[in-house]
Design a protein around this motif. Sequence first.
Motif, PDB file in Angstrom:
ATOM      1  N   LYS A 107       0.840  -1.212   0.000  1.00  0.00           N
ATOM      2  CA  LYS A 107       0.000   0.000   0.000  1.00  0.00           C
ATOM      3  C   LYS A 107       0.867   1.251   0.000  1.00  0.00           C
ATOM      4  O   LYS A 107       0.586   2.220  -0.717  1.00  0.00           O
ATOM      5  N   ILE A 108       1.904   1.239   0.827  1.00  0.00           N
ATOM      6  CA  ILE A 108       2.806   2.387   0.899  1.00  0.00           C
ATOM      7  C   ILE A 108       3.436   2.632  -0.468  1.00  0.00           C
ATOM      8  O   ILE A 108       3.474   3.767  -0.966  1.00  0.00           O
ATOM      9  N   GLN A 109       3.936   1.568  -1.094  1.00  0.00           N
ATOM     10  CA  GLN A 109       4.606   1.708  -2.387  1.00  0.00           C
ATOM     11  C   GLN A 109       3.648   2.212  -3.459  1.00  0.00           C
ATOM     12  O   GLN A 109       3.982   3.120  -4.233  1.00  0.00           O
ATOM     13  N   ARG A 110       2.455   1.643  -3.501  1.00  0.00           N
ATOM     14  CA  ARG A 110       1.474   2.074  -4.501  1.00  0.00           C
ATOM     15  C   ARG A 110       1.100   3.542  -4.308  1.00  0.00           C
ATOM     16  O   ARG A 110       0.926   4.287  -5.279  1.00  0.00           O
ATOM     17  N   THR A 111       0.970   3.933  -3.063  1.00  0.00           N
ATOM     18  CA  THR A 111       0.573   5.316  -2.784  1.00  0.00           C
ATOM     19  C   THR A 111       1.676   6.291  -3.165  1.00  0.00           C
ATOM     20  O   THR A 111       1.411   7.358  -3.724  1.00  0.00           O
ATOM     21  N   LEU A 112       2.929   5.939  -2.876  1.00  0.00           N
ATOM     22  CA  LEU A 112       4.040   6.786  -3.305  1.00  0.00           C
ATOM     23  C   LEU A 112       4.068   6.907  -4.828  1.00  0.00           C
ATOM     24  O   LEU A 112       4.268   8.006  -5.370  1.00  0.00           O
ATOM     25  N   ASP A 113       3.865   5.788  -5.521  1.00  0.00           N
ATOM     26  CA  ASP A 113       3.823   5.804  -6.987  1.00  0.00           C
ATOM     27  C   ASP A 113       2.730   6.758  -7.480  1.00  0.00           C
ATOM     28  O   ASP A 113       2.946   7.574  -8.377  1.00  0.00           O
ATOM     29  N   TYR A 114       1.557   6.638  -6.870  1.00  0.00           N
ATOM     30  CA  TYR A 114       0.403   7.437  -7.284  1.00  0.00           C
ATOM     31  C   TYR A 114       0.640   8.916  -6.998  1.00  0.00           C
ATOM     32  O   TYR A 114       0.372   9.784  -7.842  1.00  0.00           O
ATOM     33  N   MET A 115       1.141   9.226  -5.804  1.00  0.00           N
ATOM     34  CA  MET A 115       1.419  10.615  -5.450  1.00  0.00           C
ATOM     35  C   MET A 115       2.407  11.247  -6.423  1.00  0.00           C
ATOM     36  O   MET A 115       2.212  12.380  -6.884  1.00  0.00           O
ATOM     37  N   ALA A 116       3.485  10.514  -6.718  1.00  0.00           N
ATOM     38  CA  ALA A 116       4.508  11.040  -7.623  1.00  0.00           C
ATOM     39  C   ALA A 116       3.935  11.312  -9.010  1.00  0.00           C
ATOM     40  O   ALA A 116       4.244  12.332  -9.638  1.00  0.00           O
ATOM     41  N   LYS A 117       3.083  10.411  -9.477  1.00  0.00           N
ATOM     42  CA  LYS A 117       2.457  10.584 -10.800  1.00  0.00           C
ATOM     43  C   LYS A 117       1.531  11.787 -10.793  1.00  0.00           C
ATOM     44  O   LYS A 117       1.522  12.584 -11.744  1.00  0.00           O
ATOM     45  N   GLU A 118       0.729  11.930  -9.738  1.00  0.00           N
ATOM     46  CA  GLU A 118      -0.207  13.054  -9.648  1.00  0.00           C
ATOM     47  C   GLU A 118       0.539  14.385  -9.534  1.00  0.00           C
ATOM     48  O   GLU A 118       0.097  15.400 -10.070  1.00  0.00           O
ATOM     49  N   LEU A 119       1.654  14.384  -8.816  1.00  0.00           N
ATOM     50  CA  LEU A 119       2.420  15.609  -8.633  1.00  0.00           C
ATOM     51  C   LEU A 119       3.065  16.072  -9.928  1.00  0.00           C
ATOM     52  O   LEU A 119       3.026  17.263 -10.260  1.00  0.00           O
ATOM     53  N   GLY A 120       3.642  15.130 -10.663  1.00  0.00           N
ATOM     54  CA  GLY A 120       4.319  15.489 -11.904  1.00  0.00           C
ATOM     55  C   GLY A 120       5.442  16.474 -11.650  1.00  0.00           C
ATOM     56  O   GLY A 120       6.242  16.313 -10.730  1.00  0.00           O
ATOM     57  N   GLU A 121       5.470  17.553 -12.415  1.00  0.00           N
ATOM     58  CA  GLU A 121       6.499  18.589 -12.275  1.00  0.00           C
ATOM     59  C   GLU A 121       5.999  19.795 -11.492  1.00  0.00           C
ATOM     60  O   GLU A 121       6.687  20.825 -11.425  1.00  0.00           O
ATOM     61  N   ASN A 122       4.813  19.694 -10.913  1.00  0.00           N
ATOM     62  CA  ASN A 122       4.248  20.815 -10.174  1.00  0.00           C
ATOM     63  C   ASN A 122       5.109  21.155  -8.956  1.00  0.00           C
ATOM     64  O   ASN A 122       5.627  20.260  -8.290  1.00  0.00           O
ATOM     65  N   PRO A 123       5.210  22.442  -8.615  1.00  0.00           N
ATOM     66  CA  PRO A 123       5.977  22.815  -7.422  1.00  0.00           C
ATOM     67  C   PRO A 123       5.279  22.441  -6.126  1.00  0.00           C
ATOM     68  O   PRO A 123       5.934  22.244  -5.098  1.00  0.00           O
ATOM     69  N   TRP A 124       3.937  22.368  -6.157  1.00  0.00           N
ATOM     70  CA  TRP A 124       3.147  21.959  -4.995  1.00  0.00           C
ATOM     71  C   TRP A 124       2.072  20.976  -5.442  1.00  0.00           C
ATOM     72  O   TRP A 124       1.775  20.872  -6.640  1.00  0.00           O
ATOM     73  N   CYS A 125       1.481  20.275  -4.512  1.00  0.00           N
ATOM     74  CA  CYS A 125       0.477  19.257  -4.850  1.00  0.00           C
ATOM     75  C   CYS A 125      -0.680  19.834  -5.661  1.00  0.00           C
ATOM     76  O   CYS A 125      -1.207  19.187  -6.564  1.00  0.00           O
ATOM     77  N   MET A 126      -1.088  21.069  -5.310  1.00  0.00           N
ATOM     78  CA  MET A 126      -2.208  21.707  -5.994  1.00  0.00           C
ATOM     79  C   MET A 126      -1.751  22.630  -7.117  1.00  0.00           C
ATOM     80  O   MET A 126      -2.498  23.506  -7.556  1.00  0.00           O
ATOM     81  N   GLY A 127      -0.543  22.459  -7.576  1.00  0.00           N
ATOM     82  CA  GLY A 127      -0.051  23.274  -8.677  1.00  0.00           C
ATOM     83  C   GLY A 127       0.919  24.334  -8.210  1.00  0.00           C
ATOM     84  O   GLY A 127       2.064  24.037  -7.877  1.00  0.00           O
ATOM     85  N   THR A 128       0.436  25.568  -8.140  1.00  0.00           N
ATOM     86  CA  THR A 128       1.335  26.674  -7.854  1.00  0.00           C
ATOM     87  C   THR A 128       1.264  27.179  -6.421  1.00  0.00           C
ATOM     88  O   THR A 128       2.065  28.030  -6.031  1.00  0.00           O
ATOM     89  N   HIS A 129       0.301  26.697  -5.630  1.00  0.00           N
ATOM     90  CA  HIS A 129       0.148  27.279  -4.289  1.00  0.00           C
ATOM     91  C   HIS A 129       0.179  26.201  -3.200  1.00  0.00           C
ATOM     92  O   HIS A 129      -0.287  25.080  -3.381  1.00  0.00           O
ATOM     93  N   PHE A 130       0.729  26.586  -2.063  1.00  0.00           N
ATOM     94  CA  PHE A 130       0.844  25.744  -0.876  1.00  0.00           C
ATOM     95  C   PHE A 130      -0.534  25.545  -0.251  1.00  0.00           C
ATOM     96  O   PHE A 130      -1.333  26.477  -0.184  1.00  0.00           O
ATOM     97  N   SER A 131      -0.801  24.317   0.218  1.00  0.00           N
ATOM     98  CA  SER A 131      -2.114  24.023   0.806  1.00  0.00           C
ATOM     99  C   SER A 131      -1.995  22.880   1.809  1.00  0.00           C
ATOM    100  O   SER A 131      -0.915  22.331   2.040  1.00  0.00           O
ATOM    101  N   LEU A 132      -3.135  22.517   2.377  1.00  0.00           N
ATOM    102  CA  LEU A 132      -3.187  21.382   3.298  1.00  0.00           C
ATOM    103  C   LEU A 132      -2.708  20.098   2.635  1.00  0.00           C
ATOM    104  O   LEU A 132      -2.166  19.210   3.298  1.00  0.00           O
ATOM    105  N   ALA A 133      -2.876  20.006   1.322  1.00  0.00           N
ATOM    106  CA  ALA A 133      -2.404  18.810   0.605  1.00  0.00           C
ATOM    107  C   ALA A 133      -0.910  18.616   0.824  1.00  0.00           C
ATOM    108  O   ALA A 133      -0.446  17.491   1.089  1.00  0.00           O
TER     109      ALA A 133
END
Length: 202
Positions: free
Chosen positions: A129-155
């Motif tokens: 589960k940990i490995q799959r979640t890290l894979d998924y997070m990394a894919k969703e993040l891509g090259e974005n500076p923050w999880c939600m794109g350009t701005h810092f958030s609870l994510a």
Amino acid sequence: MKLIGSYTSPFVRKVRVVLAEKKIEAEFEIESPWTPESRVPEHNPLGKIPVLLLDDGTPLFDSRVIVEYLDNVTPNNKLMPAPNRERMEVKRWEALADGLLEAAVATFLEGKRPKQKQDGATIARQREKIQRTLDYMAKELGENPWCMGTHFSLADIAVGVALGYLDFRFADIEWRPAYPGLARIHEKLMQRPAFSDTLPHD
């Protein structure tokens, strides 16, 4: 307000980070839910931390409930957008990070049992589960500076706390080389006092 928790709990750390980012003062009472004399069940029938006691004595529990409440206490440094698609995305990131933590905590607790009583299949399943979640997070993040794109958030807070817990309890999981985007976010987060001042420790 009073926050009841421990220095080791990542869910407590998430609340502490939010308190710091929002510049909200709260007394921090150290309490373990694992000891026989624990008073945590007096405030949370589930016997879990964190618990936030409001000034009128009302207890809030579950880190997701607490941080949402705190974000609405003051208008400064908003960590969550208004209810809309973007807010759902922030909550989705938080659910991912919390799910990773739940798997990591379950793995850690199982590993503390005597070797002959440990359930190897449970540990392997949680680590997957940990490995799959890290894979998924990394894919969703891509090259974005923050999880939600350009701005810092609870994510970002939720993800940073999850990655910090892996550093704390699972030195064998070398996630940085495999996930440079997540490593970049974690490095930026550690430059914030809210993160550097709340590093977990026994």
